[in-house]
Scaffold this motif. Structure first.
Motif, PDB file in Angstrom:
ATOM      1  N   GLY A  45      -2.437  -1.230   4.624  1.00 26.46           N
ATOM      2  CA  GLY A  45      -2.795  -2.385   3.805  1.00 26.46           C
ATOM      3  C   GLY A  45      -2.552  -3.667   4.569  1.00 26.46           C
ATOM      4  O   GLY A  45      -2.101  -3.650   5.722  1.00 26.46           O
TER       5      GLY A  45
ATOM      6  N   ASP B  58      -4.169  -6.445   0.200  1.00 33.65           N
ATOM      7  CA  ASP B  58      -5.225  -5.442   0.312  1.00 33.65           C
ATOM      8  C   ASP B  58      -4.521  -4.098   0.305  1.00 33.65           C
ATOM      9  O   ASP B  58      -3.808  -3.765   1.263  1.00 33.65           O
ATOM     10  N   LEU B  59      -4.684  -3.359  -0.770  1.00 35.28           N
ATOM     11  CA  LEU B  59      -3.987  -2.094  -0.942  1.00 35.28           C
ATOM     12  C   LEU B  59      -4.903  -0.923  -0.606  1.00 35.28           C
ATOM     13  O   LEU B  59      -6.122  -1.027  -0.746  1.00 35.28           O
ATOM     14  N   PRO B  60      -4.331   0.201  -0.181  1.00 32.42           N
ATOM     15  CA  PRO B  60      -5.154   1.370   0.161  1.00 32.42           C
ATOM     16  C   PRO B  60      -5.764   2.000  -1.088  1.00 32.42           C
ATOM     17  O   PRO B  60      -5.333   1.725  -2.214  1.00 32.42           O
TER      18      PRO B  60
ATOM     19  N   ARG C 160      -1.814  -6.453  -7.132  1.00 32.26           N
ATOM     20  CA  ARG C 160      -3.160  -6.927  -6.803  1.00 32.26           C
ATOM     21  C   ARG C 160      -3.519  -8.134  -7.683  1.00 32.26           C
ATOM     22  O   ARG C 160      -4.097  -9.104  -7.226  1.00 32.26           O
TER      23      ARG C 160
ATOM     24  N   ILE D 122      -1.405   2.960  -6.639  1.00 32.99           N
ATOM     25  CA  ILE D 122      -1.220   1.620  -6.092  1.00 32.99           C
ATOM     26  C   ILE D 122      -0.732   0.711  -7.218  1.00 32.99           C
ATOM     27  O   ILE D 122      -0.907   1.024  -8.400  1.00 32.99           O
TER      28      ILE D 122
END
Length: 124
Positions: A54, A39-41, A81, A76
């Motif tokens: 994250g 889970d990336l910002p 992802r 990102i």
């Protein structure tokens, strides 16, 4: 590549004086096992040093990814992802998490160099 390390097991590539690339260390990915989700910002989000930026999930556990310095997310890693296993296969290369525009560049001085991090990680 000029690396610094946080005590939260993130690496920071400080080759560029205005921004930094952040990922998880070899030690972190070894402890997590096979990474299955990240889970990336959001690009444009700002964080303070120590904030959760994250989450990384593996077959064994979930762990927070902490912001090693104050700054704004400028990019990102979409490839991560799409293929979270890059955090295992290339954690210090293609498995990077995000790029951050440094708000307080002097905070980099508080991070560990590789030798100090290796000594720290052995105790962790």
């Amino acid at each position: 590549m000029s690396l610094k390390f946080s005590r939260d097991h993130e690496w920071v590539d400080v080759s560029n004086p205005d921004s930094a690339i952040v990922g998880i260390t070899l030690h972190a990915q070894d402890a997590l096992g096979d990474v299955v989700f990240v889970d990336l910002p959001e690009v444009g989000a700002s964080f303070k040093q120590g904030d959760v930026a994250g989450v990384v999930e593996s077959v064994k556990a979930a762990a927070d990814v902490y912001m090693p310095v104050d700054g704004e997310i400028v990019e990102i890693n979409e490839a991560l992802r799409d293929d979270p296993s890059l955090a295992n296969t290339a954690p210090l290369a293609e498995g990077w998490f995000f790029k951050v525009k440094l708000a307080v560049p002097s905070q980099l001085d508080d991070l560990l160099d590789e030798a100090a991090y290796e000594a720290f990680a052995k105790e962790a």
